[in-house]
Scaffold this motif. Structure first.
Motif, PDB file in Angstrom:
ATOM      1  N   ASN A 132       0.866  -1.175   0.000  1.00  0.00           N
ATOM      2  CA  ASN A 132       0.000   0.000   0.000  1.00  0.00           C
ATOM      3  C   ASN A 132       0.905   1.229   0.000  1.00  0.00           C
ATOM      4  OD1 ASN A 132      -1.735   2.128   0.565  1.00  0.00           O
ATOM      5  ND2 ASN A 132      -3.043   0.887   1.871  1.00  0.00           N
ATOM      6  N   VAL A 175      -1.027   4.016   6.556  1.00  0.00           N
ATOM      7  CA  VAL A 175      -2.190   3.392   7.178  1.00  0.00           C
ATOM      8  C   VAL A 175      -2.102   3.614   8.685  1.00  0.00           C
ATOM      9  CG1 VAL A 175      -3.387   1.208   7.636  1.00  0.00           C
ATOM     10  CG2 VAL A 175      -2.438   1.663   5.360  1.00  0.00           C
ATOM     11  N   THR A 215      -1.783  -4.710   1.222  1.00  0.00           N
ATOM     12  CA  THR A 215      -3.212  -4.851   0.960  1.00  0.00           C
ATOM     13  C   THR A 215      -3.455  -6.242   0.401  1.00  0.00           C
ATOM     14  OG1 THR A 215      -3.390  -2.491   0.481  1.00  0.00           O
ATOM     15  CG2 THR A 215      -5.188  -3.910  -0.292  1.00  0.00           C
ATOM     16  N   GLN A 272      -5.933  -4.595   5.241  1.00  0.00           N
ATOM     17  CA  GLN A 272      -4.599  -4.024   5.407  1.00  0.00           C
ATOM     18  C   GLN A 272      -3.842  -4.859   6.441  1.00  0.00           C
ATOM     19  OE1 GLN A 272      -3.561  -1.504   3.434  1.00  0.00           O
ATOM     20  NE2 GLN A 272      -5.591  -1.691   2.539  1.00  0.00           N
ATOM     21  N   GLU A 304      -6.512   5.383   5.637  1.00  0.00           N
ATOM     22  CA  GLU A 304      -5.363   5.687   4.791  1.00  0.00           C
ATOM     23  C   GLU A 304      -5.222   7.198   4.809  1.00  0.00           C
ATOM     24  OE1 GLU A 304      -5.893   3.940   0.943  1.00  0.00           O
ATOM     25  OE2 GLU A 304      -5.820   1.916   1.727  1.00  0.00           O
TER      26      GLU A 304
END
Length: 119
Positions: free
Chosen positions: A15, A19, A36, A46, A117
């Motif tokens: 990702n 996060v 991800t 996640q 995110e």
């Protein structure tokens, strides 16, 4: 053990975004190294590296489950602001060979924590 394929696809990709996982306003984990995982028709998950989580807030539980694609999962509860969120996290410590990328990562139930995110 089953292998992902056209009938049950699983993809794992880095990702690119940060996060952040919070529980009752307390940051449980924050990372720029999340993975991800997209599995079949399930919502994307996640997976956060353990080193980017505040492990002092987590307590291993006795719960375990088995996924024929990923292996055996262990669980953690979160203690934040005097509250306990039971079995809010799962992890595959020794996943099957096709899923080795998620070893050492934690996944969080979105109905128990806030996963966002951020830029």
């Amino acid at each position: 053990m089953k292998l992902p394929g056209p009938d049950h696809p699983i993809t794992i990709t880095p990702n690119a975004r940060r996060v952040r996982v919070t529980a009752d306003g307390v940051v449980i984990a924050e990372t720029t190294h999340a993975l991800t995982l997209k599995e079949a028709s399930y919502p994307a998950v996640q997976y956060v590296p353990r080193q980017d989580a505040n492990m002092e807030l987590l307590t291993r539980t006795e719960r375990t489950t088995h996924c024929p694609y990923k292996g055996d999962a262990s669980y953690f509860s979160i203690k934040a602001n005097g509250k306990t969120l039971d079995n809010a996290i799962w992890t595959y410590e020794e996943p099957f060979p096709a899923m080795t990328e998620i070893a050492g990562h934690l996944a969080f139930y979105p109905d128990k924590v806030k996963i966002e995110e951020v830029a």
